[in-house]
Design an enzyme around this catalytic site. Structure first.
Site, mmCIF file in Angstrom:
data_model
loop_
_atom_site.group_PDB
_atom_site.id
_atom_site.type_symbol
_atom_site.label_atom_id
_atom_site.label_comp_id
_atom_site.label_asym_id
_atom_site.label_seq_id
_atom_site.Cartn_x
_atom_site.Cartn_y
_atom_site.Cartn_z
ATOM 1 N N GLU A 150 0.844 -1.218 -0.048
ATOM 2 C CA GLU A 150 -0.088 0.130 -0.127
ATOM 3 C C GLU A 150 0.950 1.186 0.051
ATOM 4 O OE1 GLU A 150 -3.129 0.782 -0.177
ATOM 5 O OE2 GLU A 150 -4.036 -1.148 -0.144
ATOM 6 N N SER B 189 -33.504 -30.701 48.928
ATOM 7 C CA SER B 189 -32.870 -31.477 50.092
ATOM 8 C C SER B 189 -31.402 -30.899 50.098
ATOM 9 C CB SER B 189 -32.847 -32.880 49.696
ATOM 10 O OG SER B 189 -34.265 -33.331 49.808
#
Length: 678
Positions: A82, A341
């Site tokens: 680029e 329980s």
């Protein structure tokens, strides 16, 4: 004017005009108002190893993530492709612009761009036009200003954050995660080349929609990198045959309920470092989803895994599926439900600490009334005298209610709070039913409670926000009582088909089969499991032992191949058989038993105590109940009859006035009444 002087004046004028133009250009650049460069980025949730658990999109649903570490080869390829003079130019590369203009004139179309990476950043942060001269001029101005005010590394980071990668993806990390399912720290040459090519035309090169275009663009990058010596010929050929992805991968969304809560708790934080283990979290989410799916169409599930040594949460699954039709958005780790329980181990541990019982103590499992409350066992049966160990392992209701009555429900509630839980009552004072699930608790609470048991009665606070913070709960049980409870629970048989892993665990089923629970621990970890319906409706036939316990054991299997051994018994632990225990611990008796009449002793039914009788001088009728014959009867301390086997008989009239009658049975047990004869 001499020629030399004229030239000098002309040169001076040119220098002045150049300086003037330079100063005006500098002023023009200095006056540039830059758009915001600190763009919003995704909030990230990281696990204990720094791996991404979840990211949240920014406004408009865009995935824009901070760059973090990036593969150096990608950066090298990006700059070579680029903007090869990026590190040296001042924001604009005149040579590149002249080259691009010449190529355009020669070919009649744009062949290459003259924009530098800095100019591309200017366009990206401003989201401005690119085709008009005014747009290009603005990019030049912003690029020059960026170069004046930021370092090259900062400009490059802005590109890595804002570069478009198709759809709602911005930044190289978002692109790498969406197209390759990983961060861009280590990329193949083919992957790096695709990430270089995509921002030039992110929509027309999207791999999921234009795969051929994406491949061609990638290959152009690879060929150029080979020409520039970035890649060898062999590396390029290998990269050319690597497949281009055909679909976008979803961003990770692990522990959605917990991470939602973390975001609400600390909305200002960009990064949340959590104690979760990402690999375990992923496995256990799948396990809960599979178990819930097999259990029924409306069944959801939840699971918490914690290290009870450190207090760290390693996995938290709030539902069977965050977005499924089972109300998956409801976080069932925080929902307050009946624990069934699962509180029984705490109550037995408290009884051990209070000297009311020992694991080998006998306790009565027989019909009993506490006012209007008559507890019943789940199966409706009575087993008579049983060991406390067996009563807990069989999860009998009547023995634990007897102990709760002796301890007091308020003391049990205080112990729950000491353990770091937040019990909820629907109203009024706690009753005996809390021992059977008559109190509201969450899965988080139960994991905290069992972590306390596992850690010896005082453990770390479990931080359910998955933050690594060290704090201790108030001591709830002694280390001896906690070990005794763990020893009993480790003796439970594993569920059918599960390996005997040596876990201490307890199951529970709430009233109406609304909740199925299983909580277990070894020497380091505790796991809590809930299965049921998020709306609280019953699940007929659902039991904790059948539905939740197999999931608990499977979860431990995903955690490690073998359990960590439980703590050894403390030195002061009393490990004896029932017959060797001290007399008060051989059989459970309420503390008030010493002041109550022995139910097996003889009972003088008639005459009743304090009775006033009219006998007209005749014999006095006596009626007995209970006791063991033969009997002896004394009147005013004098034996009247001895060796009696019958329980109804007459004695001579003691005479008018007050008398004391005493009956003594063969064991020496007695009963006494006082009467008055008129």
């Amino acid at each position: 004017m001499p020629r030399r002087a004229t030239l000098l004046m002309a040169l001076a004028g040119a220098l002045y005009l150049t300086a003037f133009a330079r100063d005006r250009a500098t002023d023009w650049v200095d006056a540039t108002i830059l758009p915001p460069v600190l763009a919003e980025t995704s909030v990230e949730m990281l696990d204990r190893n720094g791996a991404l658990l979840r990211a949240f999109p920014v406004e408009d649903g865009i995935w824009r993530m901070r760059p973090g570490p990036v593969d150096p080869r990608f950066v090298d390829m990006l700059i070579r492709y680029e903007d090869k003079r990026f590190w040296s130019h001042s924001g604009v590369d005149p040579a590149a612009m002249i080259r691009a203009a010449g190529q355009a004139l020669w070919n009649g179309r744009a062949v290459s761009g003259g924009s530098t990476l800095t100019m591309q950043v200017a366009r990206l942060i401003e989201d401005g036009p690119t085709g008009r001269w005014s747009g290009k001029l603005r990019q030049v101005r912003v690029a020059l200003a960026l170069e004046q005010r930021l370092t090259k590394r900062q400009i490059l980071d802005l590109y890595l954050i804002h570069a478009p990668y198709g759809g709602n993806l911005e930044g190289v990390r978002a692109g790498a995660r969406a197209w390759f399912g990983k961060d861009p720290t280590r990329l193949t040459a083919a992957q790096a080349a695709l990430l270089v090519a995509l921002p030039q035309a992110p929509e027309t090169r999207r791999p999921d929609r234009a795969n051929t275009n994406a491949e061609k663009a990638r290959n152009r990058v690879l060929h150029r990198m080979q020409r520039h010596g970035v890649l060898s010929s062999d590396d390029m050929q290998a990269a050319l045959i690597e497949a281009v992805p055909t679909q976008m991968r979803p961003f990770p969304r692990h522990a959605p309920h917990l991470t939602d809560h973390a975001l609400r708790t600390r909305p200002e934080a960009q990064t949340h470092d959590l104690t979760l283990d990402g690999r375990l979290q992923s496995r256990l989410e799948g396990l809960v989803a599979q178990t819930a799916s097999e259990a029924g169409p409306r069944i959801s599930g939840a699971l918490i895994l914690a290290d009870h040594r450190s207090g760290n949460i390693l996995a938290s699954v709030g539902s069977a599926g965050y977005q499924d039709a089972r109300q998956g958005f409801v976080d069932m780790t925080r929902a307050v439900r009946s624990p069934g329980s699962t509180l029984k181990p705490l109550i037995y541990g408290m009884a051990f600490d209070q000297g009311l019982a020992h694991p080998e103590t006998l306790i009565s499992d027989s019909p009993v009334m506490f006012g209007r409350y008559a507890p019943r066992n789940f199966d409706g049966m009575f087993r008579g005298d049983v060991r406390v160990r067996d009563a807990l392992q069989l999860s009998l209701n009547i023995p634990v209610v007897r102990l709760t009555n002796e301890l007091g429900p308020a003391r049990v509630m205080a112990a729950l709070r000491d353990a770091g839980t937040q019990p909820k009552l629907s109203g009024g004072a706690p009753g005996l039913a809390i021992s059977l699930g008559g109190v509201g608790l969450s899965l988080r609470d139960l994991v905290q409670l069992y972590a306390t048991l596992a850690a010896g009665g005082q453990g770390p606070v479990i931080y359910h926000d998955a933050l690594s913070v060290r704090a201790q709960t108030t001591r709830t049980l002694s280390d001896v009582a906690a070990w005794q409870v763990a020893d009993i629970l480790s003796g439970l048989a594993p569920p059918s088909g599960a390996a005997a892993q040596g876990l201490a665990y307890k199951t529970g089923t709430s009233y109406g089969h609304r909740d199925a629970w299983a909580i277990g621990f070894d020497g380091q970890h505790v796991i809590g499991v809930w299965l049921g319906r998020a709306d609280g409706t019953p699940v007929p036939g659902a039991f904790g032992g059948e539905l939740a316990a197999p999931l608990l054991f499977e979860a431990f299997g995903h955690l490690k191949p073998a359990p960590t051994p439980l703590r050894p018994p403390p030195p002061s632990t009393l490990i004896l058989g029932a017959s060797e225990l001290p007399q008060p611990l051989q059989r459970f008796q309420p503390r008030s038993a010493a002041f109550e009449k022995d139910p097996s002793a003889p009972d003088l039914v008639f005459p009743p105590n304090n009775a006033v009788l009219e006998t007209n001088g005749g014999p006095l009728a006596i009626k007995l109940r209970g006791g063991v014959g033969p009997f002896s009867l004394l009147a005013d301390g004098v034996p009247v009859l001895t060796g009696l086997r019958q329980r109804e008989f007459d004695i001579p009239n003691p005479g008018r006035g007050f008398s004391s009658l005493v009956v003594v049975d063969a064991r020496g047990a007695s009963d006494q009444v006082s009467i008055r004869i008129d």
